[in-house]
Enzyme design. Structure first.
Site, PDB file in Angstrom:
ATOM      1  N   CYS A  39       0.948  -1.164  -0.094  1.00  0.00           N
ATOM      2  CA  CYS A  39       0.061  -0.048  -0.180  1.00  0.00           C
ATOM      3  C   CYS A  39       0.816   1.079  -0.028  1.00  0.00           C
ATOM      4  CB  CYS A  39      -0.734  -0.094   1.154  1.00  0.00           C
ATOM      5  SG  CYS A  39      -2.040  -1.678   1.279  1.00  0.00           S
ATOM      6  N   SER A  40       0.330   2.485   0.074  1.00  0.00           N
ATOM      7  CA  SER A  40       1.209   3.650  -0.195  1.00  0.00           C
ATOM      8  C   SER A  40       2.401   3.848   0.653  1.00  0.00           C
ATOM      9  CB  SER A  40       0.161   4.763   0.186  1.00  0.00           C
ATOM     10  OG  SER A  40      -0.278   4.813   1.640  1.00  0.00           O
ATOM     11  N   ASP A  41       2.567   3.553   2.017  1.00  0.00           N
ATOM     12  CA  ASP A  41       3.300   3.674   2.756  1.00  0.00           C
ATOM     13  C   ASP A  41       4.027   2.294   3.219  1.00  0.00           C
ATOM     14  OD1 ASP A  41       1.769   3.233   4.734  1.00  0.00           O
ATOM     15  OD2 ASP A  41       2.104   4.972   5.618  1.00  0.00           O
ATOM     16  N   TRP A  43       3.019   0.400   5.793  1.00  0.00           N
ATOM     17  CA  TRP A  43       3.037   0.474   7.299  1.00  0.00           C
ATOM     18  C   TRP A  43       1.556   0.167   7.841  1.00  0.00           C
ATOM     19  CZ3 TRP A  43       7.275   0.342   9.971  1.00  0.00           C
ATOM     20  CH2 TRP A  43       8.349   1.009   9.518  1.00  0.00           C
ATOM     21  N   ASP A  44       0.475   0.378   7.180  1.00  0.00           N
ATOM     22  CA  ASP A  44      -0.640   0.171   7.711  1.00  0.00           C
ATOM     23  C   ASP A  44      -1.815  -0.741   7.064  1.00  0.00           C
ATOM     24  OD1 ASP A  44      -0.366   2.090   9.678  1.00  0.00           O
ATOM     25  OD2 ASP A  44      -0.905   3.781   8.378  1.00  0.00           O
ATOM     26  N   ARG A  45      -2.092  -0.490   5.775  1.00  0.00           N
ATOM     27  CA  ARG A  45      -2.895  -1.495   4.836  1.00  0.00           C
ATOM     28  C   ARG A  45      -2.222  -2.886   4.472  1.00  0.00           C
ATOM     29  NH1 ARG A  45      -5.757   1.242   7.561  1.00  0.00           N
ATOM     30  NH2 ARG A  45      -6.378   3.071   7.009  1.00  0.00           N
ATOM     31  N   LYS A  81       3.809   0.928  13.541  1.00  0.00           N
ATOM     32  CA  LYS A  81       4.231   1.881  14.166  1.00  0.00           C
ATOM     33  C   LYS A  81       3.364   2.048  15.698  1.00  0.00           C
ATOM     34  CE  LYS A  81       4.895   4.868  11.018  1.00  0.00           C
ATOM     35  NZ  LYS A  81       5.120   6.232  10.204  1.00  0.00           N
ATOM     36  N   ARG A  85       0.519   5.231  16.079  1.00  0.00           N
ATOM     37  CA  ARG A  85      -0.655   4.862  15.911  1.00  0.00           C
ATOM     38  C   ARG A  85      -1.550   4.642  17.003  1.00  0.00           C
ATOM     39  NH1 ARG A  85       1.055   6.100  11.622  1.00  0.00           N
ATOM     40  NH2 ARG A  85       1.569   5.207   9.586  1.00  0.00           N
TER      41      ARG A  85
END
Length: 150
Positions: A39-41, A43-45, A81, A85
């Site tokens: 995903c974009s970075d 880290w999350d999705r 993170k 988060r």
């Protein structure tokens, strides 16, 4: 209350996350295709979708031991993170970094658990306890932004 929930787009996020995990699982299992999730970075999705796909594909991750391994490998060791988060950092530089990414993932697991309770070795109480300890700061497991910080 329902309109407040709707305004968060929480259920839409869950739906998109579950659909993406099903897409990944289907491509790998039914079509035999390799899949790259980024995903974009990253880290999350990414860990949300990959960890859900693992739960869908492998019954080991639906056991107590397997779920622990999954959280450790795809969330803790991957370097999610948690400090930013979950808002655990003492000196938060950017309040916009707070986002319940891990909580969203646990909710998605909960949705699967509610639909297929016999396929899981753990129950809702286990997930609730995990959420409580993610935010309780009683243990160092979910503190910091990397394994090094923890």
């Amino acid at each position: 209350w329902l309109s407040a929930l709707e305004s968060t787009k929480w259920l839409q996020h869950l739906s998109v996350m579950l659909k993406a995990a099903v897409l990944v699982s289907s491509a790998m299992d039914r079509e035999g295709r390799p899949v790259l999730v980024h995903c974009s970075d990253g880290w999350d999705r990414t860990p949300q979708i990959v960890a859900l796909a693992k739960i869908l594909l492998d019954p080991y991750y639906r056991t107590m031991e397997g779920f622990q391994v999954l959280v450790e490998s795809d969330w803790l060791d991957f370097g999610h993170k948690f400090g930013d988060r979950c808002g655990h950092q003492e000196k938060v530089e950017d309040q916009n970094e707070q986002c319940p990414v891990f909580l969203q993932w646990l909710d998605a697991v909960h949705q699967l658990l509610k639909q297929f309770p016999c396929l899981f070795e753990f129950n809702e109480a286990f997930l609730v306890k995990l959420v409580q300890h993610t935010y309780s700061c009683l243990y160092g497991t979910f503190l910091g932004n990397s394994p090094c910080e923890r």
